[in-house]
Design a protein around this motif. Structure first.
Motif, mmCIF file in Angstrom:
data_model
loop_
_atom_site.group_PDB
_atom_site.id
_atom_site.type_symbol
_atom_site.label_atom_id
_atom_site.label_comp_id
_atom_site.label_asym_id
_atom_site.label_seq_id
_atom_site.Cartn_x
_atom_site.Cartn_y
_atom_site.Cartn_z
ATOM 1 N N ASN A 145 -69.136 -26.074 8.260
ATOM 2 C CA ASN A 145 -68.062 -25.156 7.864
ATOM 3 C C ASN A 145 -66.997 -25.060 8.951
ATOM 4 O OD1 ASN A 145 -69.348 -24.615 5.437
ATOM 5 N ND2 ASN A 145 -70.456 -22.823 6.258
ATOM 6 N N LEU A 146 -67.442 -25.080 10.213
ATOM 7 C CA LEU A 146 -66.481 -25.013 11.313
ATOM 8 C C LEU A 146 -65.612 -26.277 11.354
ATOM 9 C CD1 LEU A 146 -65.482 -23.397 13.782
ATOM 10 C CD2 LEU A 146 -67.189 -24.617 15.158
ATOM 11 N N ASP A 147 -66.219 -27.420 11.111
ATOM 12 C CA ASP A 147 -65.455 -28.669 11.069
ATOM 13 C C ASP A 147 -64.423 -28.638 9.940
ATOM 14 O OD1 ASP A 147 -66.720 -29.788 13.244
ATOM 15 O OD2 ASP A 147 -68.272 -30.793 12.056
ATOM 16 N N ALA A 148 -64.873 -28.182 8.788
ATOM 17 C CA ALA A 148 -63.940 -28.117 7.652
ATOM 18 C C ALA A 148 -62.807 -27.131 7.923
ATOM 19 C CB ALA A 148 -64.713 -27.726 6.386
ATOM 20 N N ALA A 149 -63.159 -25.964 8.523
ATOM 21 C CA ALA A 149 -62.123 -24.976 8.829
ATOM 22 C C ALA A 149 -61.154 -25.501 9.875
ATOM 23 C CB ALA A 149 -62.788 -23.670 9.318
ATOM 24 N N ALA A 150 -61.657 -26.276 10.852
ATOM 25 C CA ALA A 150 -60.773 -26.850 11.881
ATOM 26 C C ALA A 150 -59.810 -27.853 11.255
ATOM 27 C CB ALA A 150 -61.629 -27.524 12.952
ATOM 28 N N VAL A 151 -60.308 -28.662 10.297
ATOM 29 C CA VAL A 151 -59.426 -29.627 9.626
ATOM 30 C C VAL A 151 -58.360 -28.902 8.825
ATOM 31 C CG1 VAL A 151 -59.343 -31.435 7.867
ATOM 32 C CG2 VAL A 151 -61.166 -31.434 9.572
ATOM 33 N N ASP A 152 -58.759 -27.854 8.062
ATOM 34 C CA ASP A 152 -57.784 -27.079 7.278
ATOM 35 C C ASP A 152 -56.775 -26.395 8.183
ATOM 36 O OD1 ASP A 152 -59.081 -27.853 4.990
ATOM 37 O OD2 ASP A 152 -60.306 -26.015 4.819
ATOM 38 N N LEU A 153 -57.235 -25.857 9.310
ATOM 39 C CA LEU A 153 -56.334 -25.168 10.237
ATOM 40 C C LEU A 153 -55.308 -26.140 10.816
ATOM 41 C CD1 LEU A 153 -55.507 -22.643 11.837
ATOM 42 C CD2 LEU A 153 -57.265 -23.271 13.550
ATOM 43 N N GLU A 154 -55.756 -27.311 11.230
ATOM 44 C CA GLU A 154 -54.814 -28.275 11.810
ATOM 45 C C GLU A 154 -53.805 -28.751 10.765
ATOM 46 O OE1 GLU A 154 -54.891 -32.550 14.223
ATOM 47 O OE2 GLU A 154 -56.776 -31.614 13.519
ATOM 48 N N ARG A 155 -54.242 -28.960 9.532
ATOM 49 C CA ARG A 155 -53.345 -29.435 8.483
ATOM 50 C C ARG A 155 -52.297 -28.380 8.133
ATOM 51 N NH1 ARG A 155 -56.869 -30.513 5.056
ATOM 52 N NH2 ARG A 155 -56.735 -28.577 3.817
ATOM 53 N N SER A 156 -52.739 -27.141 8.012
ATOM 54 C CA SER A 156 -51.791 -26.084 7.640
ATOM 55 C C SER A 156 -50.800 -25.811 8.757
ATOM 56 C CB SER A 156 -52.566 -24.806 7.270
ATOM 57 O OG SER A 156 -53.303 -24.327 8.389
ATOM 58 N N ILE A 157 -51.232 -25.836 10.024
ATOM 59 C CA ILE A 157 -50.303 -25.587 11.127
ATOM 60 C C ILE A 157 -49.300 -26.731 11.248
ATOM 61 C CG2 ILE A 157 -50.173 -25.425 13.653
ATOM 62 C CD1 ILE A 157 -52.680 -23.746 13.606
ATOM 63 N N ARG A 158 -49.711 -27.937 11.051
ATOM 64 C CA ARG A 158 -48.770 -29.060 11.110
ATOM 65 C C ARG A 158 -47.785 -28.992 9.938
ATOM 66 N NH1 ARG A 158 -49.781 -32.719 14.940
ATOM 67 N NH2 ARG A 158 -51.878 -32.789 15.878
ATOM 68 N N GLN A 159 -48.257 -28.537 8.767
ATOM 69 C CA GLN A 159 -47.312 -28.362 7.654
ATOM 70 C C GLN A 159 -46.280 -27.288 7.984
ATOM 71 O OE1 GLN A 159 -49.699 -27.494 4.221
ATOM 72 N NE2 GLN A 159 -50.341 -29.679 3.916
ATOM 73 N N PHE A 160 -46.749 -26.189 8.628
ATOM 74 C CA PHE A 160 -45.807 -25.142 9.008
ATOM 75 C C PHE A 160 -44.785 -25.657 10.028
ATOM 76 C CE2 PHE A 160 -44.518 -21.753 11.879
ATOM 77 C CZ PHE A 160 -43.916 -20.876 10.987
ATOM 78 N N ALA A 161 -45.283 -26.494 10.950
ATOM 79 C CA ALA A 161 -44.349 -27.025 11.963
ATOM 80 C C ALA A 161 -43.282 -27.885 11.312
ATOM 81 C CB ALA A 161 -45.125 -27.852 12.991
ATOM 82 N N ASN A 219 -54.424 -17.734 6.852
ATOM 83 C CA ASN A 219 -55.704 -17.713 6.120
ATOM 84 C C ASN A 219 -56.680 -18.760 6.697
ATOM 85 O OD1 ASN A 219 -57.570 -16.990 4.101
ATOM 86 N ND2 ASN A 219 -56.864 -18.676 2.791
ATOM 87 N N ALA A 220 -56.169 -19.972 6.988
ATOM 88 C CA ALA A 220 -57.013 -21.027 7.570
ATOM 89 C C ALA A 220 -57.512 -20.606 8.951
ATOM 90 C CB ALA A 220 -56.236 -22.345 7.646
ATOM 91 N N LEU A 221 -56.603 -19.909 9.719
ATOM 92 C CA LEU A 221 -57.011 -19.446 11.045
ATOM 93 C C LEU A 221 -58.125 -18.387 10.933
ATOM 94 C CD1 LEU A 221 -56.542 -19.607 14.096
ATOM 95 C CD2 LEU A 221 -54.793 -17.818 13.826
ATOM 96 N N ALA A 222 -58.002 -17.496 9.941
ATOM 97 C CA ALA A 222 -59.031 -16.465 9.753
ATOM 98 C C ALA A 222 -60.375 -17.089 9.364
ATOM 99 C CB ALA A 222 -58.559 -15.467 8.695
ATOM 100 N N GLN A 223 -60.342 -18.105 8.474
ATOM 101 C CA GLN A 223 -61.579 -18.781 8.095
ATOM 102 C C GLN A 223 -62.207 -19.514 9.281
ATOM 103 O OE1 GLN A 223 -60.722 -21.296 4.748
ATOM 104 N NE2 GLN A 223 -60.370 -19.566 3.320
ATOM 105 N N PHE A 224 -61.348 -20.106 10.095
ATOM 106 C CA PHE A 224 -61.851 -20.791 11.282
ATOM 107 C C PHE A 224 -62.522 -19.812 12.234
ATOM 108 C CE2 PHE A 224 -61.341 -22.442 15.589
ATOM 109 C CZ PHE A 224 -61.941 -23.696 15.473
#
Length: 499
Positions: free
Chosen positions: A93-109, A122-127
């Protein structure tokens, strides 16, 4: 009555020679004090059941401990398996949350929109939730502190304009997640080592408990068996004393099964009864031998008067008969004097083996029956070798077998006496012609007071003791006597004595 006569003879014995007759088992009952009653053993069945139950107690305890250890192992295995599954799931779950967090932050950038920012939050909270759960499972290792710092840096992703700095933050989070993988592997390995140590300690404890409880069970079994074996050994010792009439009986047991105490009490009673009968028999034999000497002395005196020609001159044939009567009288006197000794000889004496000239022994024996042999026109064929036996016992065997052959042999037919050594045994065969002995009569032929159905050739009424005396004398010399079939005679008695 015979028993009353025996008791009368007992009263004529010297003081101290006869034992009182015990009535029932009253005197034989052991007196128990309080301590003996507390430890007194019940019946043999009770002792067996109690010993079996006591021997099962350690085995039941061992079985209960094994079941407890097995339940503990099952519980420990279930807990560790659940722990490994939960930790691996949290790490995934931590690996999946880290992947989602990195993808969403790069999209925001790239997009810089509020909707993407909300997704990143939301991805940061799940992570963070996955991180906290995994840290709780791993008891907050140092990686949790580092990851917490990296998460705080990423929480300000909206203000980060430098792409390189953002990449550095994301790379730090990725490295921390990779460190978590190593931490999870170490935690699982440590848990497996602890489990193996617990299993090894449990096995050692199980082995030690098994050895101890099985030893206790064996000791209880040995104790129970010893409570039975000791009285049995004592019974065997008492039986030997009763058989040999040697020594005093031990006192009655008080700590033995009731059945064995009953047998021991019976053996005590039997010993006293045999001792009483032995004294009665000795007294009767003593009186009988004394009474026989009176008429025997008269016969000897009459033979002496005849030999001295007091009543007139005797012709040669009468002198021959007189010499036989004198010889028989002397032998009868010797037998009367040795009557008691012979009785003791059959019961207790040990034979003395010496070198014997069988030719002389047979000659002396035949001389005693010369008149009967001459009257029946019977010749005796003798074949003898040098032997080593007890002379007194062997002479009695020979005397009774020759007497039996003369009494039951055919008139005018010879008697064969063969004495020879066969391997490590000395063999005596006395054979005569006449009516064969039925096969069904052979087993009881050597029992006391057993007489054959065929009439004797003389006017003497047999007592049925001759062949039983032969069997007893042979037994004292560790030998035996039997009726055998031979091709040169109708009846043959064979005495075999080991050298």
């Amino acid at each position: 009555m015979p028993e009353q006569k025996g008791l009368t003879a007992m009263h004529q014995m010297p003081k101290g020679r006869c034992l009182p007759v015990r009535k029932g088992y009253e005197i034989l009952k052991p007196k128990l004090n309080l301590s003996d009653r507390l430890v007194q053993i019940g019946s043999l069945r009770q002792l067996t059941l109690v010993s079996f139950a006591l021997a099962l107690v350690p085995l039941i305890a061992l079985l209960w401990q094994s079941q407890s250890d097995l339940a503990r192992v099952g519980k420990m295995t279930t807990f560790d398996t659940r722990y490994v599954v939960d930790v691996v799931s949290d790490l995934r779950n931590l690996d999946a949350a880290a992947v989602d967090l990195e993808r969403s932050i790069r999209q925001f950038a790239v997009l810089r929109s509020d909707k993407v920012a909300a997704l990143s939050d939301n991805a940061l909270a799940q992570f963070v939730s996955a991180r906290d759960k995994l840290c709780a499972s791993l008891d907050s290792p140092p990686e949790c502190v580092q990851l917490n710092e990296h998460v705080e840096q990423l929480s300000d992703f909206r203000q980060v304009e430098d792409e390189l700095l953002l990449n550095a933050y994301l790379a730090s989070v990725s490295r921390s997640v990779s460190s978590f993988r190593d931490e999870v592997d170490e935690a699982i390995q440590l848990r497996l080592e602890v489990q193996q140590q617990d299993l090894a300690a449990m096995q050692a404890k199980q082995a030690w408990s098994t050895a101890m409880l099985v030893s206790i069970s064996l000791l209880l079994i040995l104790l129970g068996s010893q409570l039975i074996v000791n009285p049995v050994k004592k019974l065997k010792h008492i039986i030997r004393i009763v058989a040999k009439q040697d020594g005093e009986l031990p006192s009655l047991s008080t700590r033995a099964p009731k059945e064995l105490i009953g047998v021991e009490r019976d053996l005590h009673w039997l010993y006293d009864r045999l001792t009483q009968l032995e004294h009665i028999r000795t007294a009767l034999l003593r009186h009988a031998s004394h009474e026989l000497k009176t008429p025997l002395a008269s016969i000897k005196e009459g033979c002496s008067l005849l030999s001295e020609n007091v009543v007139g001159e005797l012709n040669p044939r009468q002198k021959e008969v007189l010499s036989l009567l004198t010889s028989s009288t002397q032998r009868l006197n010797s037998l009367v004097e040795k009557l008691l000794d012979y009785n003791l000889l059959l019961q207790q004496a040990q034979p003395t083996t010496t070198a014997v000239d069988p030719a002389t022994l047979v000659k002396d024996c035949i001389q005693d029956y010369a008149l009967a042999l001459k009257d029946r026109d019977v010749n005796v064929d003798v074949a003898a070798e040098q032997i080593a036996v007890d002379e007194e016992l062997y002479r009695r065997i020979l005397d009774n077998l020759v007497s039996n052959a003369v009494a039951h042999g055919a008139v005018g037919r010879p008697i064969d006496i063969r004495i020879y050594n066969d391997s490590d045994t000395t063999v005596l065969e006395v054979a005569n012609r006449g009516k064969k002995i039925p096969a069904e009569a052979a087993p009881t032929l050597f029992e006391p007071f057993t007489r054959g159905s065929d009439p004797r050739n003389d006017n003497v009424i047999g007592t049925g003791l001759g062949l039983s005396i032969v069997a007893d004398c042979a037994r004292l010399m560790q030998g035996n006597v039997a009726v055998v079939d031979v091709d040169y005679a109708d009846v043959c008695f064979k005495v075999t004595i080991p050298q």
